[in-house]
Design a protein around this motif. Sequence first.
Motif, mmCIF file in Angstrom:
data_model
loop_
_atom_site.group_PDB
_atom_site.id
_atom_site.type_symbol
_atom_site.label_atom_id
_atom_site.label_comp_id
_atom_site.label_asym_id
_atom_site.label_seq_id
_atom_site.Cartn_x
_atom_site.Cartn_y
_atom_site.Cartn_z
ATOM 1 N N THR A 147 32.817 9.581 -6.065
ATOM 2 C CA THR A 147 32.434 10.319 -4.865
ATOM 3 C C THR A 147 33.416 11.482 -4.709
ATOM 4 O O THR A 147 34.320 11.684 -5.531
ATOM 5 C CB THR A 147 32.484 9.426 -3.618
ATOM 6 O OG1 THR A 147 33.860 9.095 -3.338
ATOM 7 C CG2 THR A 147 31.684 8.152 -3.816
ATOM 8 N N THR A 190 26.074 8.598 -9.255
ATOM 9 C CA THR A 190 25.670 7.271 -8.782
ATOM 10 C C THR A 190 25.089 6.401 -9.880
ATOM 11 O O THR A 190 24.833 5.220 -9.667
ATOM 12 C CB THR A 190 24.623 7.401 -7.657
ATOM 13 O OG1 THR A 190 23.469 8.088 -8.163
ATOM 14 C CG2 THR A 190 25.187 8.177 -6.475
ATOM 15 N N TRP A 197 27.797 10.082 -1.611
ATOM 16 C CA TRP A 197 28.600 10.777 -2.615
ATOM 17 C C TRP A 197 29.604 11.719 -1.964
ATOM 18 O O TRP A 197 30.754 11.819 -2.403
ATOM 19 C CB TRP A 197 27.678 11.556 -3.559
ATOM 20 C CG TRP A 197 28.412 12.507 -4.453
ATOM 21 C CD1 TRP A 197 29.096 12.198 -5.590
ATOM 22 C CD2 TRP A 197 28.553 13.917 -4.273
ATOM 23 N NE1 TRP A 197 29.651 13.338 -6.140
ATOM 24 C CE2 TRP A 197 29.330 14.399 -5.344
ATOM 25 C CE3 TRP A 197 28.100 14.810 -3.313
ATOM 26 C CZ2 TRP A 197 29.658 15.745 -5.483
ATOM 27 C CZ3 TRP A 197 28.417 16.158 -3.441
ATOM 28 C CH2 TRP A 197 29.189 16.615 -4.514
#
Length: 494
Positions: free
Chosen positions: A292, A236, A140
């Motif tokens: 991200t 995510t 991330w």
Amino acid sequence: MGSDPLNLDASAEWAGLWWLPDDPGCRVPGVLRYEPECGLTLSLIGAFEDRITTTPTPGVLMVHEGRRTWAVIYGAADQREISLFGCFPNRSQRTFGARVKTPDKQTIVATAALIGAHVGSEDEEAFSATEVSVEDLGHWAASTVFEGFLSAPSGRPDGSGTISVKPMELQSVEVDGTEFTLMHRHTLPFFDQRRGGTIGRMVDTAYIRITRREASSLSDAIGYARLIQDLIALATHRATGVIWIRLKLVPNDAVSESGGLRPERNVDVLYSPYVVGKHDAKAAAHHHVFFTCEALSFEEVIPRWCEMYERLQSATNMVLGLRYAPARYVENNLLTAVGAAEVLHRGYDIDEPPIPSEDFKPMREAMLAQVPEEHRSRLRGSLRNDPTLRDRLYALADRPDQEALSALVPDVDRWAKRTTRARNDLAHEGRTPNHELEELMAIVDVTTAVVLLNLLNELGLSAERQREIVRDHPQLRATARNAQNWLSTSEVNS
């Protein structure tokens, strides 16, 4: 680099002496064991008094029902202080009156442990910093200390290349007096000689250090871990486990005899988060990740998430709960997804009464005047000037990027209507006779996706990235197909 933190997915044990803080002279030998699946268990050779007793008169001992628990137990093992919290006896074996005298035995279960310090309670502010590592954090963060180069003279790789470690510029941001810093720790090069070859490796671990202006507690640290854990779970779109938590303890005598500052002492935390992180598991696939730090920088996302997390925590908990612990029955997931949508809309604090208040009040009083007095209080509670569920769903559909939303939900009217009908049927009648199972599943997925898209929009994700997510994410693509098949007027009429 110092010692590595204790991973929550690794078993460990400490043999030492254990005592109650108010009775340090009575020390009992035993072994503390930690297992990821079972948590913390202290096995004593000997026992603490766990009976609840009183002495109404001298020489008379009364034993009452129940068993004693202990807020804190101290220990010393492997040259480290240990504090156990939330302790209760699980099993005790006494030898009163036995033919052969043998030591008592006792098993105690603890909810959390500090390895490296004696602290009086989970709320004692004894720490200068918290360090947290969770699954997929490095992915991330889009940050690593490694650089790789392949040699390709004439445009073709020749089999040579290098992997190097580069210094990382710290990324840090302060939120209401608390500093969040993205950091890395890496191992030295290691060559593993195998019979069939040699493996060379280094390990880079990303973690976040949280430092407050004032000292913090174990409870604060666990709260920070969950804050980071839920952010990565949202980014995510999958359950995210805590890998380790480490605290920094400044000794009371912070200045050494030579006049210099003593180094902060590392204190490891062991507890049972709702998901234990697997530090060696594969990272999330790139195309399964919503965003991200390349899309939204660390310095931008942390302040926004901290503000959102406090304001919209109930809705966030509900929708992430579908990732952490999905129910086996579609009805449970329906109530959770629709409830998350309602709670999220309330969290925006934009409720405007459908009828102006100055008009609604006299209307309500006029209606109540027609009701027998003994039923007025009951009916008064039912006459509310709040947006309906359908109103709230329409409002949520208006907030994200409209191109992304329309790709996800091609027929907002039918989605809002069928979702409202399903929730009302289930809540008021206990069943959903007007919906097929596939349609209920589509409602759950679409409503969950709308909530997620709202959270991503609130976090500041660009319209372009929202469209990419709906277009490219495998699960959202499938959700959009289900919406077209089950929640579209054109499909129903065809």
